[in-house]
Scaffold this motif. Structure first.
Motif, mmCIF file in Angstrom:
data_model
loop_
_atom_site.group_PDB
_atom_site.id
_atom_site.type_symbol
_atom_site.label_atom_id
_atom_site.label_comp_id
_atom_site.label_asym_id
_atom_site.label_seq_id
_atom_site.Cartn_x
_atom_site.Cartn_y
_atom_site.Cartn_z
ATOM 1 N N GLY A 52 0.625 -1.315 0.070
ATOM 2 C CA GLY A 52 -0.133 0.168 -0.130
ATOM 3 C C GLY A 52 0.934 1.365 0.089
ATOM 4 O O GLY A 52 0.395 2.291 -0.488
ATOM 5 N N GLY A 53 2.076 1.272 0.659
ATOM 6 C CA GLY A 53 2.765 2.295 0.723
ATOM 7 C C GLY A 53 3.692 2.395 -0.655
ATOM 8 O O GLY A 53 4.138 3.398 -0.976
ATOM 9 N N ARG A 54 4.023 1.500 -1.251
ATOM 10 C CA ARG A 54 5.143 1.547 -2.340
ATOM 11 C C ARG A 54 4.237 1.918 -3.692
ATOM 12 O O ARG A 54 4.713 2.575 -4.600
ATOM 13 C CB ARG A 54 5.465 -0.027 -2.609
ATOM 14 N N ASP A 55 2.819 1.210 -3.920
ATOM 15 C CA ASP A 55 2.415 1.329 -5.226
ATOM 16 C C ASP A 55 1.995 2.625 -5.642
ATOM 17 O O ASP A 55 1.729 3.167 -6.939
ATOM 18 C CB ASP A 55 1.132 0.404 -5.049
ATOM 19 N N PRO A 56 1.771 3.673 -4.823
ATOM 20 C CA PRO A 56 1.626 5.122 -5.104
ATOM 21 C C PRO A 56 2.400 5.571 -5.973
ATOM 22 O O PRO A 56 2.252 6.500 -6.921
ATOM 23 C CB PRO A 56 1.122 5.797 -3.867
ATOM 24 N N TYR A 57 3.724 5.151 -5.778
ATOM 25 C CA TYR A 57 4.657 5.739 -6.931
ATOM 26 C C TYR A 57 4.406 5.414 -8.306
ATOM 27 O O TYR A 57 4.605 6.465 -9.008
ATOM 28 C CB TYR A 57 6.151 4.899 -6.517
ATOM 29 N N VAL A 58 3.762 4.150 -8.416
ATOM 30 C CA VAL A 58 3.346 3.969 -9.996
ATOM 31 C C VAL A 58 2.634 5.120 -10.600
ATOM 32 O O VAL A 58 2.444 5.480 -11.544
ATOM 33 C CB VAL A 58 3.075 2.400 -9.957
ATOM 34 N N ILE A 59 1.368 5.114 -9.657
ATOM 35 C CA ILE A 59 0.253 5.960 -9.997
ATOM 36 C C ILE A 59 0.811 7.409 -10.129
ATOM 37 O O ILE A 59 0.373 8.275 -10.960
ATOM 38 C CB ILE A 59 -0.786 6.042 -8.961
ATOM 39 N N LEU A 60 1.354 8.078 -9.054
ATOM 40 C CA LEU A 60 1.806 9.480 -8.914
ATOM 41 C C LEU A 60 2.834 9.760 -10.055
ATOM 42 O O LEU A 60 2.571 10.942 -10.618
ATOM 43 C CB LEU A 60 2.218 9.829 -7.325
ATOM 44 N N VAL A 61 3.913 8.975 -10.058
ATOM 45 C CA VAL A 61 5.150 9.235 -10.898
ATOM 46 C C VAL A 61 5.019 8.599 -12.084
ATOM 47 O O VAL A 61 5.447 9.579 -13.120
ATOM 48 C CB VAL A 61 6.328 9.015 -9.873
ATOM 49 N N THR A 62 4.778 7.357 -12.150
ATOM 50 C CA THR A 62 5.034 6.800 -13.688
ATOM 51 C C THR A 62 3.814 7.134 -14.643
ATOM 52 O O THR A 62 3.907 7.143 -15.550
ATOM 53 C CB THR A 62 5.087 5.149 -13.329
ATOM 54 N N ILE A 63 2.576 7.050 -13.986
ATOM 55 C CA ILE A 63 1.368 7.074 -15.261
ATOM 56 C C ILE A 63 0.701 8.496 -15.108
ATOM 57 O O ILE A 63 0.833 9.184 -16.340
ATOM 58 C CB ILE A 63 0.530 6.109 -14.447
ATOM 59 N N TYR A 64 0.346 8.798 -13.987
ATOM 60 C CA TYR A 64 -0.621 10.308 -14.238
ATOM 61 C C TYR A 64 0.008 11.622 -14.283
ATOM 62 O O TYR A 64 -0.557 12.743 -14.552
ATOM 63 C CB TYR A 64 -1.774 9.996 -13.140
ATOM 64 N N ILE A 65 1.260 11.756 -13.062
ATOM 65 C CA ILE A 65 1.451 13.164 -12.866
ATOM 66 C C ILE A 65 3.044 13.561 -13.333
ATOM 67 O O ILE A 65 3.056 14.398 -14.054
ATOM 68 C CB ILE A 65 1.155 13.499 -11.101
ATOM 69 N N PHE A 66 3.906 12.938 -12.688
ATOM 70 C CA PHE A 66 5.470 13.137 -12.779
ATOM 71 C C PHE A 66 5.742 12.863 -14.171
ATOM 72 O O PHE A 66 6.399 14.034 -14.906
ATOM 73 C CB PHE A 66 6.239 12.681 -11.971
ATOM 74 N N MET A 67 5.565 11.682 -14.843
ATOM 75 C CA MET A 67 6.167 11.504 -16.206
ATOM 76 C C MET A 67 5.457 12.456 -17.223
ATOM 77 O O MET A 67 6.103 13.079 -18.058
ATOM 78 C CB MET A 67 6.007 10.107 -16.738
ATOM 79 N N PRO A 68 4.014 12.754 -17.194
ATOM 80 C CA PRO A 68 3.421 13.470 -17.897
ATOM 81 C C PRO A 68 4.194 15.004 -17.788
ATOM 82 O O PRO A 68 4.287 15.907 -19.103
ATOM 83 C CB PRO A 68 2.142 13.650 -17.860
ATOM 84 N N TYR A 69 4.372 15.567 -16.773
ATOM 85 C CA TYR A 69 5.100 16.673 -16.509
ATOM 86 C C TYR A 69 6.404 16.639 -16.982
ATOM 87 O O TYR A 69 6.801 17.602 -17.744
ATOM 88 C CB TYR A 69 5.127 17.024 -14.958
ATOM 89 N N VAL A 70 7.298 15.753 -16.916
ATOM 90 C CA VAL A 70 8.549 15.741 -17.559
ATOM 91 C C VAL A 70 8.262 15.817 -19.096
ATOM 92 O O VAL A 70 9.118 16.519 -19.711
ATOM 93 C CB VAL A 70 9.452 14.312 -17.429
ATOM 94 N N SER A 71 7.640 15.113 -19.921
ATOM 95 C CA SER A 71 7.257 15.286 -21.255
ATOM 96 C C SER A 71 6.725 16.461 -21.448
ATOM 97 O O SER A 71 7.421 17.132 -22.581
ATOM 98 C CB SER A 71 6.498 14.007 -21.797
ATOM 99 N N ALA A 72 5.955 16.898 -21.073
ATOM 100 C CA ALA A 72 5.144 18.239 -21.539
ATOM 101 C C ALA A 72 5.931 19.516 -21.015
ATOM 102 O O ALA A 72 6.076 20.446 -21.911
ATOM 103 C CB ALA A 72 3.910 18.424 -21.025
ATOM 104 N N SER A 73 6.565 19.530 -19.966
ATOM 105 C CA SER A 73 7.343 20.819 -19.526
ATOM 106 C C SER A 73 8.631 20.605 -19.253
ATOM 107 O O SER A 73 9.221 21.875 -19.631
ATOM 108 C CB SER A 73 6.541 21.384 -18.065
#
Length: 502
Positions: A52-73
């Protein structure tokens, strides 16, 4: 979508059998009080809390927020951003492919898992937090540094799955393996949704809506102009991992020392892998299924991995759109398990998988036909000529709403595929060889973890198109679907175990 492990492909959510190449029953386990009474004791619950503590990395960083930020900004070019992200994911996939299976096999020989897992977590937490300094103006981490950090974290994440899964049987006991694994998946989903919701409430919605329950400005004075509301998810993911790991190291029992030296453990582990593969080769249907799964499984993970990057680049979605989408699709994905179970019961897991893959392919084709000014390839949409669908901050146009609804289908059928794949293998394997077959099942999950990122990177660079790069994933799904036509078992009327065949 649900928190699968797209960056590693090491195992499916809630897959207790995918402990590595060894059999689930390879390690002798003494049933504790929790197992005897059919409930989970604190050691098993602590094991689940870690996920439960580890999986939010996938959602927050990999899929929805951080990686799209890296690509777009950070990169500033969605096409180049997608190619870059895919290329580094490919590199991580190569490393996991070469190291993950052997690491899992050696663990059975070495004994204790906590020391290795502790080192991995101790490295992951500061590395994830370091992403906070990935600033858009280049004054912090450079693009190359940022991608290198995500590559290292992706590999460490996959290794943490190997160590964590290898603790499951001793933590929960054989009778409660599925209960602990199911709880872990539920906690991972719940933590991810809560983290997305908190990020939207605290950092993305303030200043954009006049709702009484939303702060007037982002908390802690975060500045949207420097993309601090997007970058803060790295700190949040690091904190969740750190706190989620504490109960596991305090309460989850570890395996006793074996006295086996490291070199011998890896040597004997390699021998176990060879013998396991030799065992599986005697069952034609299972071999064909596992070969097909390598392609459609990696394709499914590719859809999860690149969905947010595609939405940011093609639809122009910002962090708030992606946060709300992540919350909605994570909730919708829960239906996928029930859909998979219903399809398995009605038509058998093989046919269920064919429907799930087919629906995912259809959804991908539909996604590729969407743009802010176009619906499903043919219908043009003029936002100036149409009033907003509602006064809310997201999904104000019909193309945006339809893009989200197409995502519903992916969330449901990709999750259903995970469940149907497990069921299919149980229908195709002799009961006395389940451990070996599920070991190869886990091995096949990492063997081609690099394929979808590599294909997306190559096609994106070749065509200079995000959508064509994303479309390359359809090839993997099509190969996997074609392979299932050659699997003779796993139908609704075939409930008996299939033995070895020529």
């Amino acid at each position: 979508m649900s928190p699968a492990r797209p960056e590693s492909g090491a195992s499916e959510p809630g897959l207790p059998e995918a402990l590595g190449p060894a059999s689930v029953a390879a390690e002798p386990v003494v049933a504790g009080d929790g197992e005897a009474r059919g409930r989970l004791d604190r050691g098993a619950v602590a094991w689940s809390v870690f996920e439960g503590g580890r999986d939010p990395y996938v959602i927050l960083v990999t899929i929805y927020i951080f990686m799209p930020y890296v690509s777009a900004s950070m990169v500033g070019d969605p096409v180049r951003g997608q190619e870059l992200i895919a290329r580094y994911a490919q590199y991580a996939g190569w490393i996991v492919m070469l190291t993950g299976p052997l690491l899992g096999a050696a663990l059975d020989k070495l004994g204790p898992r906590k020391p290795g897992l502790g080192l991995i977590v101790a490295a992951m937490v500061p590395l994830i937090a370091l992403l906070w300094w990935a600033k858009p103006d280049g004054t912090g981490l450079t693009i190359a540094m940022t991608m290198t950090v995500t590559l290292i974290v992706g590999v460490l994440f996959a290794w943490s799955e190997v160590f964590h899964n290898a603790m499951l049987v001793r933590a929960a006991g054989l009778r409660n393996v599925h209960a602990a694994s199911g709880l872990a998946l539920s906690l991972g989903n719940a933590a991810s949704v809560v983290a997305l919701g908190f990020t939207a409430w605290a950092f993305a919605l303030p200043g954009k809506v006049d709702w009484w329950w939303v702060p007037a400005e982002p908390l802690f004075g975060f500045d949207p102009a420097t993309h601090e509301p997007e970058r803060v998810v790295a700190l949040l993911a690091a904190a969740l991992l750190a706190f989620g790991a504490v109960p596991l190291f305090l309460f989850t029992p570890d395996t006793p020392r074996t006295g086996v030296r490291l070199a011998r453990a890896f040597r004997e582990g390699a021998g176990d892998i060879v013998r396991m593969i030799a065992t599986v080769r005697r069952n034609r249907d299972a071999v064909v299924f596992l070969a097909a799964r390598m392609f459609f499984y990696d394709g499914m993970n590719g859809v999860l991995f690149f969905f947010g990057v595609l939405a940011a680049g093609v639809m122009g979605w910002g962090p708030l759109d992606l946060l709300i989408t992540g919350i909605i699709l994570s909730v919708v994905a829960v239906l996928g398990g029930q859909v998979g179970r219903w399809l398995d019961d009605r038509m058998g897991p093989r046919n269920a998988l064919m429907i799930e893959i087919g629906m995912t392919m259809a959804s991908l084709i539909a996604l590729l036909g969407m743009k802010p000014d176009r619906i499903l390839y043919f219908w043009q949409w003029d936002s100036a000529a149409h009033p907003p669908l509602w006064s809310g901050p997201v999904y104000q146009t019909l193309p945006s709403l339809l893009f989200l609804l197409i995502g519903f289908s992916n969330a449901i059928f990709i999750t259903a595929q995970y469940a149907s794949s497990r069921t299919a293998l149980t229908r195709l394997t002799p009961p006395d060889q389940t451990g070996a077959f599920f070991g190869v099942y886990a091995l096949s999950g990492v063997a081609t973890a690099w394929l979808a990122p590599g294909l997306v990177s190559f096609v994106t660079r070749w065509t200079q198109s995000q959508q064509w790069g994303f479309a390359a994933i359809i090839v993997l799904l099509a190969i996997g679907l074609a392979g299932l036509f050659f699997v003779r078992g796993g139908r609704a009327d075939d409930l008996s175990t299939i033995g070895p065949t020529a």
